[in-house]
Design an enzyme around this catalytic site. Sequence first.
Site, mmCIF file in Angstrom:
data_model
loop_
_atom_site.group_PDB
_atom_site.id
_atom_site.type_symbol
_atom_site.label_atom_id
_atom_site.label_comp_id
_atom_site.label_asym_id
_atom_site.label_seq_id
_atom_site.Cartn_x
_atom_site.Cartn_y
_atom_site.Cartn_z
ATOM 1 C CB CYS A 96 -0.746 -0.071 1.614
ATOM 2 S SG CYS A 96 -2.304 -1.226 0.853
ATOM 3 C CG HIS A 116 -3.064 4.018 2.153
ATOM 4 N ND1 HIS A 116 -3.535 3.940 0.760
ATOM 5 C CD2 HIS A 116 -3.428 2.448 3.115
ATOM 6 C CE1 HIS A 116 -3.824 2.408 0.675
ATOM 7 N NE2 HIS A 116 -3.599 1.653 2.361
ATOM 8 C CG ASN A 129 -6.972 -0.268 0.663
ATOM 9 O OD1 ASN A 129 -6.155 0.169 -0.139
ATOM 10 N ND2 ASN A 129 -6.295 -0.846 2.089
HETATM 11 O O1 UT7 Z 1 -4.179 -1.727 3.626
HETATM 12 C C1 UT7 Z 1 -2.498 -1.830 4.141
HETATM 13 C C2 UT7 Z 1 -3.051 -1.656 5.631
HETATM 14 N N1 UT7 Z 1 -4.429 -2.109 6.232
HETATM 15 C C3 UT7 Z 1 -4.791 -1.671 7.019
HETATM 16 O O2 UT7 Z 1 -3.782 -1.142 7.437
HETATM 17 C C4 UT7 Z 1 -6.108 -2.659 7.906
HETATM 18 C C5 UT7 Z 1 -5.563 -2.677 8.794
HETATM 19 N N2 UT7 Z 1 -7.149 -3.200 9.647
HETATM 20 C C6 UT7 Z 1 -8.552 -2.549 9.434
HETATM 21 O O3 UT7 Z 1 -8.875 -1.360 8.788
HETATM 22 C C7 UT7 Z 1 -8.866 -3.258 10.868
HETATM 23 O O4 UT7 Z 1 -8.659 -4.839 11.335
HETATM 24 C C8 UT7 Z 1 -10.018 -4.134 9.765
HETATM 25 C C9 UT7 Z 1 -11.537 -3.587 9.262
HETATM 26 C C10 UT7 Z 1 -9.540 -5.590 8.978
HETATM 27 C C11 UT7 Z 1 -11.095 -5.564 10.003
HETATM 28 O O5 UT7 Z 1 -11.730 -4.397 12.301
HETATM 29 P P1 UT7 Z 1 -11.105 -4.494 13.514
HETATM 30 O O6 UT7 Z 1 -11.828 -3.959 14.308
HETATM 31 O O7 UT7 Z 1 -10.069 -4.595 13.531
HETATM 32 O O8 UT7 Z 1 -12.458 -5.826 13.816
HETATM 33 P P2 UT7 Z 1 -11.845 -7.311 14.337
HETATM 34 O O9 UT7 Z 1 -11.063 -7.579 13.199
HETATM 35 O O10 UT7 Z 1 -11.527 -6.936 15.615
HETATM 36 O O11 UT7 Z 1 -13.115 -8.455 14.574
HETATM 37 C C12 UT7 Z 1 -14.047 -7.686 15.177
HETATM 38 C C13 UT7 Z 1 -15.326 -8.685 15.536
HETATM 39 C C14 UT7 Z 1 -15.465 -10.064 15.077
HETATM 40 O O12 UT7 Z 1 -16.268 -10.950 15.621
HETATM 41 P P3 UT7 Z 1 -15.656 -11.734 17.459
HETATM 42 O O13 UT7 Z 1 -15.073 -12.315 17.540
HETATM 43 O O14 UT7 Z 1 -15.825 -10.208 17.726
HETATM 44 O O15 UT7 Z 1 -17.450 -11.977 17.084
HETATM 45 C C15 UT7 Z 1 -14.804 -10.357 13.956
HETATM 46 O O16 UT7 Z 1 -15.151 -12.108 13.359
HETATM 47 O O17 UT7 Z 1 -15.945 -8.375 13.135
HETATM 48 C C16 UT7 Z 1 -16.309 -9.806 12.454
HETATM 49 N N3 UT7 Z 1 -16.418 -9.452 11.690
HETATM 50 C C17 UT7 Z 1 -17.002 -8.719 11.047
HETATM 51 N N4 UT7 Z 1 -18.104 -8.717 10.852
HETATM 52 C C18 UT7 Z 1 -18.601 -8.653 10.127
HETATM 53 C C19 UT7 Z 1 -15.014 -9.517 11.042
HETATM 54 N N5 UT7 Z 1 -14.969 -8.948 9.392
HETATM 55 C C20 UT7 Z 1 -16.422 -8.445 9.878
HETATM 56 C C21 UT7 Z 1 -17.386 -7.885 8.775
HETATM 57 N N6 UT7 Z 1 -18.681 -8.169 8.952
HETATM 58 N N7 UT7 Z 1 -16.784 -8.081 7.154
#
Ligand code: UT7
Length: 331
Positions: free
Chosen positions: A116, A256, A286
């Site tokens: 990225c 970004h 993204n």
């Molecule tokens: O561009 C390159 C660099 N990339 C980045 O900078 C991305 C950085 N990371 C992020 O932006 C975030 O971590 C994400 C958007 C990918 C995920 O958000 P998060 O707030 O970190 O969510 P999480 O992975 O901690 O997941 C929280 C919950 C989980 O469920 P439980 O375990 O709490 O029951 C996931 O399974 O949300 C669940 N979950 C979803 N729920 C609904 C994960 N993806 C989804 C989804 N819809 N699409």
Amino acid sequence: MSKISAAITAVGAYVPDYVLTNKMLESMVDTNDEWITSRTGIKERRILKDPSKGTSYLAIQAAKDLLQKTNLDPKEIDLLIMATATPDMPVAITSAYVATEIGAVNAFSFDLVAACSSFLFGMSTAARYIESGKYKKVLLIGADKMSSIIDYTDRTTCIIFGDGGGAVLFEPNQDGFGLQDEYLRTDGIGRQSLKIEAGGSILPASIETVSNKQHFVYQDGQTVFKFAVSNMADVSEKIMLKNNLTNDTVHWLVPHQANKRIIDATAKRMNLSDAKVMTNIQRYGNTTSATLPLLLNDYEKQLKKGDNLIFASFGGGFTWGAIYLKWAYNI
Ligand code: UT7
């Protein structure tokens, strides 16, 4: 003679017509509009549906947009740098094909891969060629067909990425406009947190890797998020301090577009109001190497000659950094 700096003198962009909305994703994976919007800020993204077209198509359209806006003769381009994480194919560089297709027959070209941060690192590279005095017109393109490496049954990645391309022209400037300073970093600690496991030299593609879906993007979102939040904010603050910039003298943050919460945290650390922060993540998601030039294209009309812009990115590897650039033109 006064010092040569590398100024951006034109911008072009392209996104495909097809819109993939959060609502549509709700019928593809177990997700919902509220979760996607509140966790990422994304509402929709563009997808290049035609399977016969690769990243080069996005790049060519973006470059053609720039050429048409500026009336630039492509034969005048000395160097074409193609920032991308999704080249058309391994080995045969995508930039060579793009250069030929747009008529940049006098240019040499290469692909630049830094996840990225590809476009940000490409800005630094383009600037060095211009500053050398030997190159007068460097076209930097950032383009990615992210949909080609995304598993649309994986809700943790398919909601994030979109396809797009953007292009900027760098030219020499001796009036103090253009790239002023940069702070670029990498750290191999991120190797396992954001990757495509198979298809490279460690794990070449096989029937097994394909059936295991190892040719798709894998992301440990939380880990990447933690590093992205602190590092993007750190470098943005550092470059401000180093150049005696304040929240009054910075006119724009060009961040970004990975996650609205990461953008907000960076702006907060810089003490910038929302009005100074470029965003289009809500419409494009993204787009990896295309986020920064797509922002410039969207905001080009609001930019004024002399504006101080801070570009910032974070991506796989890990790769990250910030660039301070003085805008060189009004339209
Ligand atoms: O561009 C390159 C660099 N990339 C980045 O900078 C991305 C950085 N990371 C992020 O932006 C975030 O971590 C994400 C958007 C990918 C995920 O958000 P998060 O707030 O970190 O969510 P999480 O992975 O901690 O997941 C929280 C919950 C989980 O469920 P439980 O375990 O709490 O029951 C996931 O399974 O949300 C669940 N979950 C979803 N729920 C609904 C994960 N993806 C989804 C989804 N819809 N699409």
